[in-house]
Scaffold this motif. Structure first.
Motif, PDB file in Angstrom:
ATOM      1  N   PRO A 140       0.837  -1.200   0.000  1.00 40.76           N
ATOM      2  CA  PRO A 140       0.000   0.000   0.000  1.00 40.76           C
ATOM      3  C   PRO A 140       0.872   1.251   0.000  1.00 40.76           C
ATOM      4  O   PRO A 140       1.862   1.329   0.725  1.00 40.76           O
TER       5      PRO A 140
ATOM      6  N   GLU B  81      -4.184   3.296   2.896  1.00 38.74           N
ATOM      7  CA  GLU B  81      -4.507   2.320   1.867  1.00 38.74           C
ATOM      8  C   GLU B  81      -4.288   0.882   2.334  1.00 38.74           C
ATOM      9  O   GLU B  81      -4.622  -0.061   1.621  1.00 38.74           O
ATOM     10  N   SER B  82      -3.724   0.702   3.518  1.00 38.76           N
ATOM     11  CA  SER B  82      -3.454  -0.641   4.016  1.00 38.76           C
ATOM     12  C   SER B  82      -4.744  -1.446   4.130  1.00 38.76           C
ATOM     13  O   SER B  82      -5.782  -0.911   4.533  1.00 38.76           O
TER      14      SER B  82
END
Length: 715
Positions: free
Chosen positions: A642, A647-648
């Protein structure tokens, strides 16, 4: 406030129940983007929204108010519930309300039934990993050519060693057969599988059967899998009240071999004890004739007062006990750890009230494998103070089950020191495969893993179609770790690169010393992937062991008892508390809790303790399926690289796992399980569709989580 996470790390969506990322209804028919069917599960009767604000603490409300403003624009552009009407049946509308993964083609091969069974040599998986449009359906013309009966016959499925063989007895004590009854008249039943899979059934996106040593060229349908435990015959014959609700062509071949088992008077506690007593020589520390000792496992189901045990749950629980304990010669004991929610019930003052509480909340056949506990008991066992919490995002007491589900598990281990390992299992887990096969293969695989690079490998998703073999994956991670180490030329923000042995070289105000045996025998560079091979894993998890510092996971800062004038300790976590924990790990967790007053959120605590004390922790790459044909390079970027913390997949990016068969809030897992049971789901499946189509579903052995509902419409 000092120690609080940054605003961008606070995700107001996490304050809601599992509906916060509701699984979108899957489209059907020819188009993968039938937007009229993209509706929230909240619209269905089974998945009702509850009022989320009624469950929020003051802390959560403040976080919600602040961060909602910050990300309003983001959410406005990526609405979770509404998709604009599609203008073309062949191409998706360029709608900002769709996540990227929702543009991938839907995989429908899961729903091809037993009439489409083929041998492994004929099998072609549906997913092309986005290289081409997959053939999703068996068309009407092909359907007419299918045999009315399954083209293969079910066979007895037996993954156990040959207990009577000279090879086994050379190294082990004899295994004595166990029975359901004290009179030794009723042997535990076998299960049945088909020696093939439905044509075009999908392959998992990440994980592997072959790597773990689990059979992948067979599939299980509901009669062969659950019939041995009471499915498919009447209560008068000892079964459960689920009959005449299912497409059943060919099921008589299972019962012809199997017969019916009467479960009306089974006492699983007594059966397990008899089994252990007959085979206890296998587990003695002092083995005669230099034979190998077999480790003992407790398989702990965490349940609670008021829990409703439906018929399907009863079948799964009987399968667990039979396959893990009775047919393995007592390797496992299944236990129910029952949380008494009402602290005012004096269960510790009166044996009568204790027994009444147990009997009123647990089915009779499980009474003698159940143990009660309460949060009030944990307050006495681990008394206050627990000072210096960095950020209590749950807004609840340290002794509450939500923040410290590990407390009763630690206590249970202290009360049962004879168990080498404890499996922490949840009531919303299901397995279409064989329990003993899965758990024994995972245990063996973890035991053979070398320590070198183990933390780094376990932090990632292994995607075989992208990374190649697990050996290739191992070497790739080693190269990347070495490159990162050279680039950093120092300690990483949250630990050294790579992790090697105990890591306590960070500012802290006191910790227990790590065990001597966890000190590496050589340097990292000098080791040739030998240290740790043959060593039992202290922690086995089923999602990656990630570094919370690189995510905006909302509970990343729920760390208690460490000096807040110092930086927050390094830590690791694995989403979903389902895991196998060793007696050694649970003992250190217990000591750190009562002696040092240290604790963390339950999905962090076992992993962080393993990291600090140099214990062997492993992510087991079990097969996980997706409802879409993901492009594997993109999947690797999304899950393993990510670009930003938000965004993980272990934070705001968790929507990417909604369509998986295993995650804490997956929607596909429960939907797939209910379809496998023969029920209608989002207007698809059910008895009539199965009878008029390719028959009932047949799946490879798969872990499903979560399964929040099982009683749906069958027609």
């Amino acid at each position: 406030m000092k120690g609080l996470p940054r605003l961008r790390d606070l995700n107001p969506l996490r304050t809601f129940d599992n509906g916060r990322f509701p699984y979108q209804r899957l489209p059907n028919n020819a188009s993968p983007f039938d937007s009229q069917r993209y509706q929230s599960q909240a619209a269905t009767k089974r998945e009702r929204w509850r009022n989320p604000l009624a469950r929020l603490s003051f802390t959560k409300l403040i976080a919600l108010a602040i961060t909602s403003i910050i990300i309003l624009a983001f959410l406005g552009g990526r609405g979770y519930h509404q998709v604009r009407k599609q203008k073309s049946e062949d191409k998706p509308v360029d709608s900002p309300s769709l996540f990227y993964w929702q543009y991938y083609w839907r995989l429908d091969g899961y729903y091809n039934g037993v009439r489409t069974l083929v041998s492994p040599a004929q099998y072609e998986p549906e997913n092309r990993f986005n290289r081409s449009i997959p053939p999703t359906h068996i068309g009407n013309q092909k359907m007419a050519k299918l045999s009315p009966e399954p083209p293969l016959d079910p066979v007895r499925y037996d993954p156990y060693p040959d207990w009577k063989s000279a090879e086994y007895l050379k190294d082990h004590e004899q295994v004595h057969p166990c029975y359901l009854d004290a009179e030794k008249k009723v042997l535990p039943p076998d299960i049945y599988a088909y020696p093939g899979v439905p044509q075009n059934m999908a392959q998992p996106l990440y994980g592997s059967y072959e790597e773990l040593g689990i059979e992948e060229d067979v599939c299980f349908e509901r009669f062969g899998r659950l019939g041995p435990y009471g499915y498919g015959y009447n209560e008068s014959e000892g079964g459960v009240d689920i009959v005449n609700r299912s497409e059943s062509v060919g099921s008589e071949k299972v019962f012809r071999q199997l017969g019916y088992t009467d479960y009306t008077s089974v006492d699983w506690g007594s059966a397990q004890k008899r089994c252990y007593d007959k085979n206890k020589a296998r587990f003695d520390v002092q083995q005669s004739g230099r034979k190998k000792r077999v480790e003992r496992h407790a398989y702990v189901m965490r349940t609670w007062t008021g829990y409703e045990y439906n018929e399907y749950q009863m079948l799964s629980l009987r399968a667990m006990i039979t396959e893990l304990s009775l047919k393995s010669g007592g390797e496992y004991d299944v236990h129910f750890l029952v949380h008494v929610k009402n602290n005012s019930i004096p269960i510790w003052a009166s044996p009568r009230i204790y027994q009444e509480t147990l009997q009123n909340n647990v089915p009779r056949e499980f009474w003698n494998i159940s143990t009660l506990w309460s949060e009030q008991q944990m307050e006495t066992y681990y008394p206050d103070p627990f000072p210096d919490n960095f950020a209590n995002m749950a807004g609840s007491s340290i002794h509450g089950v939500y923040r410290s589900a590990h407390f009763p598990l630690q206590w249970f281990s202290q009360q049962h020191p004879d168990y080498d390992f404890i499996w922490n299992w949840e009531m919303d887990m299901r397995n279409t495969g064989h329990y003993w096969e899965f758990h024994s293969r995972v245990s063996d695989w973890a035991q053979h893993q070398p320590r070198k690079g183990l933390w780094e490998r376990s932090a990632r998703f292994w995607i075989p179609q992208h990374h190649g073999s697990y050996a290739n994956f191992t070497h790739m991670v080693e190269r990347e770790t070495r490159d990162r180490d050279i680039a950093a030329n120092d300690l990483a923000r949250n630990g050294p690169i790579p992790l090697w042995g105990p890591y306590q070289d960070f500012p802290h105000s006191g910790m227990l010393a790590p065990p001597n045996e966890t000190i590496p025998p050589t340097s990292y560079e000098a080791d040739n992937y030998t240290w740790g091979v043959g060593e039992h894993a202290d922690l086995i998890v089923f999602n990656p062991l990630f570094d919370p510092a690189g995510t905006n996971w909302v509970f990343s800062w729920d760390v208690t008892g460490y000096n807040r004038s110092l930086p927050i300790p390094p830590r690791r976590a694995a989403i979903i508390t389902v895991a196998r924990l060793s007696k050694r790990l649970l003992g250190i967790m217990h000591e750190e809790t009562w002696r040092m007053r240290h604790s963390m959120f339950p999905e962090m605590w076992p992993a962080a303790v393993s990291m600090h004390h140099g214990l062997k922790a492993v992510y087991a790459p079990h097969p996980v399926y997706f409802d879409r044909d993901w492009e594997v390079g993109h999947a690797d970027e999304v899950f393993n690289y990510p670009g930003e913390v938000w965004e993980s997949p272990f934070g705001w990016g968790e929507h990417n796992l909604l369509g998986s068969s295993f995650y804490y809030n997956s929607g596909f897992s429960g939907a797939l399980w209910r379809r496998w049971l023969g029920q209608r789901e989002n207007g698809e499946g059910g008895r009539r569709e199965e009878e008029g189509g390719s028959g009932r579903m047949c799946l490879r052995g798969t872990l499903h989580h979560p399964v929040k509902s099982e009683n749906g419409p069958e027609d």
